[in-house]
Design a protein around this motif. Structure first.
Motif, PDB file in Angstrom:
ATOM      1  N   ASN A  28       5.135   0.016  10.514  1.00 13.17           N
ATOM      2  CA  ASN A  28       4.686   0.577  11.785  1.00 13.17           C
ATOM      3  C   ASN A  28       3.804   1.800  11.595  1.00 13.17           C
ATOM      4  OD1 ASN A  28       6.047  -1.306  13.377  1.00 13.17           O
ATOM      5  ND2 ASN A  28       7.933  -0.123  13.378  1.00 13.17           N
ATOM      6  N   VAL A  29       4.001   2.493  10.473  1.00  7.59           N
ATOM      7  CA  VAL A  29       3.203   3.693  10.207  1.00  7.59           C
ATOM      8  C   VAL A  29       1.735   3.334  10.042  1.00  7.59           C
ATOM      9  CG1 VAL A  29       2.787   5.547   8.565  1.00  7.59           C
ATOM     10  CG2 VAL A  29       5.114   4.977   9.212  1.00  7.59           C
ATOM     11  N   LEU A  30       1.458   2.307   9.224  1.00  6.80           N
ATOM     12  CA  LEU A  30       0.066   1.912   9.018  1.00  6.80           C
ATOM     13  C   LEU A  30      -0.498   1.183  10.226  1.00  6.80           C
ATOM     14  CD1 LEU A  30      -0.593   0.727   5.358  1.00  6.80           C
ATOM     15  CD2 LEU A  30      -1.523   2.662   6.579  1.00  6.80           C
ATOM     16  N   ASN A  31       0.312   0.340  10.861  1.00  2.46           N
ATOM     17  CA  ASN A  31      -0.179  -0.425  11.999  1.00  2.46           C
ATOM     18  C   ASN A  31      -0.594   0.464  13.151  1.00  2.46           C
ATOM     19  OD1 ASN A  31       0.211  -2.853  10.723  1.00  2.46           O
ATOM     20  ND2 ASN A  31       2.267  -3.164  11.537  1.00  2.46           N
ATOM     21  N   SER A  32      -0.003   1.635  13.241  1.00  4.09           N
ATOM     22  CA  SER A  32      -0.300   2.535  14.354  1.00  4.09           C
ATOM     23  C   SER A  32      -1.561   3.349  14.134  1.00  4.09           C
ATOM     24  CB  SER A  32       0.877   3.488  14.565  1.00  4.09           C
ATOM     25  OG  SER A  32       1.035   4.331  13.433  1.00  4.09           O
ATOM     26  N   GLY A  33      -2.089   3.326  12.924  1.00  2.00           N
ATOM     27  CA  GLY A  33      -3.306   4.082  12.633  1.00  2.00           C
ATOM     28  C   GLY A  33      -3.077   5.518  12.219  1.00  2.00           C
ATOM     29  N   ILE A  34      -1.804   5.969  12.156  1.00  2.00           N
ATOM     30  CA  ILE A  34      -1.574   7.365  11.790  1.00  2.00           C
ATOM     31  C   ILE A  34      -1.646   7.572  10.280  1.00  2.00           C
ATOM     32  CG2 ILE A  34      -0.167   7.778  13.826  1.00  2.00           C
ATOM     33  CD1 ILE A  34       2.295   7.679  12.073  1.00  2.00           C
ATOM     34  N   ALA A  35      -1.610   6.481   9.513  1.00  2.00           N
ATOM     35  CA  ALA A  35      -1.746   6.583   8.058  1.00  2.00           C
ATOM     36  C   ALA A  35      -3.049   5.926   7.631  1.00  2.00           C
ATOM     37  CB  ALA A  35      -0.563   5.920   7.351  1.00  2.00           C
ATOM     38  N   GLU A  36      -3.723   6.571   6.703  1.00  2.00           N
ATOM     39  CA  GLU A  36      -4.994   6.047   6.193  1.00  2.00           C
ATOM     40  C   GLU A  36      -4.835   5.687   4.720  1.00  2.00           C
ATOM     41  OE1 GLU A  36      -9.615   7.467   5.315  1.00  2.00           O
ATOM     42  OE2 GLU A  36      -8.183   8.840   6.268  1.00  2.00           O
ATOM     43  N   ASN A  37      -5.219   4.466   4.393  1.00  3.18           N
ATOM     44  CA  ASN A  37      -5.216   4.024   3.005  1.00  3.18           C
ATOM     45  C   ASN A  37      -6.636   3.719   2.583  1.00  3.18           C
ATOM     46  OD1 ASN A  37      -5.087   1.125   1.260  1.00  3.18           O
ATOM     47  ND2 ASN A  37      -3.885   2.818   0.466  1.00  3.18           N
ATOM     48  N   ASN A  38      -7.044   4.236   1.418  1.00  2.80           N
ATOM     49  CA  ASN A  38      -8.358   3.902   0.888  1.00  2.80           C
ATOM     50  C   ASN A  38      -8.314   3.943  -0.636  1.00  2.80           C
ATOM     51  OD1 ASN A  38      -8.717   6.656   0.056  1.00  2.80           O
ATOM     52  ND2 ASN A  38      -9.412   7.186   2.117  1.00  2.80           N
ATOM     53  N   ALA A  39      -9.437   3.582  -1.250  1.00  2.00           N
ATOM     54  CA  ALA A  39      -9.491   3.481  -2.710  1.00  2.00           C
ATOM     55  C   ALA A  39      -9.244   4.826  -3.382  1.00  2.00           C
ATOM     56  CB  ALA A  39     -10.843   2.906  -3.138  1.00  2.00           C
ATOM     57  N   LEU A  40      -9.701   5.926  -2.764  1.00  2.00           N
ATOM     58  CA  LEU A  40      -9.495   7.248  -3.358  1.00  2.00           C
ATOM     59  C   LEU A  40      -8.011   7.595  -3.400  1.00  2.00           C
ATOM     60  CD1 LEU A  40     -10.408   9.974  -4.456  1.00  2.00           C
ATOM     61  CD2 LEU A  40     -10.767  10.730  -2.102  1.00  2.00           C
ATOM     62  N   LYS A 214       0.289   7.857  24.541  1.00  4.31           N
ATOM     63  CA  LYS A 214       0.471   7.908  23.095  1.00  4.31           C
ATOM     64  C   LYS A 214       1.219   6.652  22.642  1.00  4.31           C
ATOM     65  CE  LYS A 214      -1.039  12.239  22.714  1.00  4.31           C
ATOM     66  NZ  LYS A 214      -1.583  12.407  24.081  1.00  4.31           N
ATOM     67  N   ARG A 215       0.737   6.037  21.579  1.00  4.35           N
ATOM     68  CA  ARG A 215       1.436   4.865  21.067  1.00  4.35           C
ATOM     69  C   ARG A 215       2.815   5.276  20.548  1.00  4.35           C
ATOM     70  NH1 ARG A 215      -0.531  -0.062  17.218  1.00  4.35           N
ATOM     71  NH2 ARG A 215       1.527  -0.813  16.645  1.00  4.35           N
ATOM     72  N   VAL A 216       3.824   4.495  20.882  1.00  2.00           N
ATOM     73  CA  VAL A 216       5.202   4.802  20.486  1.00  2.00           C
ATOM     74  C   VAL A 216       5.570   4.001  19.245  1.00  2.00           C
ATOM     75  CG1 VAL A 216       7.631   4.680  21.145  1.00  2.00           C
ATOM     76  CG2 VAL A 216       5.903   5.378  22.827  1.00  2.00           C
ATOM     77  N   ILE A 217       6.044   4.690  18.217  1.00  2.00           N
ATOM     78  CA  ILE A 217       6.584   4.054  17.019  1.00  2.00           C
ATOM     79  C   ILE A 217       8.098   4.229  17.076  1.00  2.00           C
ATOM     80  CG2 ILE A 217       6.570   4.013  14.492  1.00  2.00           C
ATOM     81  CD1 ILE A 217       3.847   5.468  14.672  1.00  2.00           C
ATOM     82  N   VAL A 218       8.806   3.141  17.297  1.00  2.00           N
ATOM     83  CA  VAL A 218      10.258   3.188  17.429  1.00  2.00           C
ATOM     84  C   VAL A 218      10.899   3.000  16.058  1.00  2.00           C
ATOM     85  CG1 VAL A 218      12.277   2.160  18.525  1.00  2.00           C
ATOM     86  CG2 VAL A 218      10.107   2.257  19.764  1.00  2.00           C
ATOM     87  N   ASP A 219      11.736   3.932  15.668  1.00  2.00           N
ATOM     88  CA  ASP A 219      12.373   3.883  14.351  1.00  2.00           C
ATOM     89  C   ASP A 219      13.768   4.482  14.467  1.00  2.00           C
ATOM     90  OD1 ASP A 219      13.197   4.016  11.736  1.00  2.00           O
ATOM     91  OD2 ASP A 219      11.336   4.849  10.960  1.00  2.00           O
ATOM     92  N   ASP A 220      14.788   3.659  14.221  1.00  2.00           N
ATOM     93  CA  ASP A 220      16.161   4.148  14.307  1.00  2.00           C
ATOM     94  C   ASP A 220      16.550   5.030  13.120  1.00  2.00           C
ATOM     95  OD1 ASP A 220      16.662   3.136  16.755  1.00  2.00           O
ATOM     96  OD2 ASP A 220      17.810   1.400  16.086  1.00  2.00           O
TER      97      ASP A 220
END
Length: 285
Positions: A28-40, A214-220
């Protein structure tokens, strides 16, 4: 009679990449766009040391100058700074008995990889929440914590008003906040008060919850006391987290093993991960 072992169906290189890809898809972290992954970030996660320097440019400062018919403007320099990120090294092993039901299926590799990727997605969420707890416990970020736990009446409840107050801690940068994460009990509480909007986004099989746009990320895994009803929510901006998937030739990401001395024999699947999941603008100490 031919017997299929874990080593017969799992190619380590293929399995490792598949697990990493699936982990990023189900997180959910990556799907929400709050985490960025790149080659660097992947390269930094693969580098030496357990601490990683991540340089960045600071915003422009200074005052503009009045244009005159003589003289020159005074050049200014763009400032630089650096994050210090902590590299995470995690591992887990499974015995064949626990995977036997899946290894007998039509797609044993895919079934196994799906289980492993789900495990790592949950595990990284735990690491992230532990990291954030440390970040916001620091003295330097005390001004970015909106604590209503000791307030009274409506002021002690999460609502549109108290949420706006939390956003305001970012000042005129509050519009950069795009997502919020909290416990499912908090989502249910807000949904009962019709404060959650569920949106069917393109390419999504499920409706995505939004609270105050704001997009909600639900995490118990989020802190929440079922007795006192006191919990924690985090607000994020797009790309707030740097996510790097690392590798090292001396740290085998995927291995298989077998205990031939076990009474009926036992197969093992070992999975290891090197990665960074770092809040930008933070120096780890």
């Amino acid at each position: 009679m031919a017997v299929t072992r874990i080593a017969d169906i799992i190619q380590p290189e293929v399995f490792t990449q598949y697990v990493i890809q699936k982990t990023m898809e189900v997180s959910n972290v990556l799907n929400s766009g709050i985490a960025e992954n790149n080659a660097l970030f992947d390269q930094l996660a693969s580098g030496p040391s357990t601490l990683i320097n991540m340089p960045y440019f600071e915003d422009l400062t200074g005052e503009s100058e009045t244009l005159k018919d003589q003289g020159s403007l005074t050049p200014g320099a763009i400032g630089t700074n650096k994050d210090v990120a902590r590299k995470n090294g995690r591992g887990r092993a499974w015995g064949a008995n626990g995977l036997s039901a899946y290894l007998s299926g039509a797609d044993p590799l895919g079934s196994t990889a799906n289980l492993v990727s789900g495990f790592w997605a949950r595990d990284r969420q735990k690491v992230l929440l532990s990291t954030l707890a440390g970040v916001f416990a620091s003295e330097s970020l005390a001004g970015k914590v909106h604590d209503i736990s000791e307030a009274e009446g409506d002021a002690a409840l999460i609502s549109g008003e108290t949420f706006i107050d939390a956003n305001q801690l970012m000042g005129d940068a509050k519009d950069s906040l795009t997502a919020v994460t909290f416990h499912s009990a908090v989502e249910s509480y807000l949904a009962k008060r019709q404060l959650i909007e569920y949106v069917q986004e393109a390419g999504q099989n499920v409706r995505v919850p939004y609270f105050m746009n704001k997009r909600v990320i639900v995490d118990d895994g989020m802190p929440f006391d079922t007795t006192t009803k006191i919990g924690t929510a985090y607000l994020f901006g797009t790309g707030a987290l740097a996510w790097g998937n690392g590798s090292h030739p001396d740290v085998l990401a995927t291995e298989t093993d077998r205990d031939s001395l076990a009474s009926s024999g036992e197969d093992f699947l070992i999975n290891r991960q090197l990665y960074i999941l770092h809040p930008r603008g933070i120096k780890f100490t």
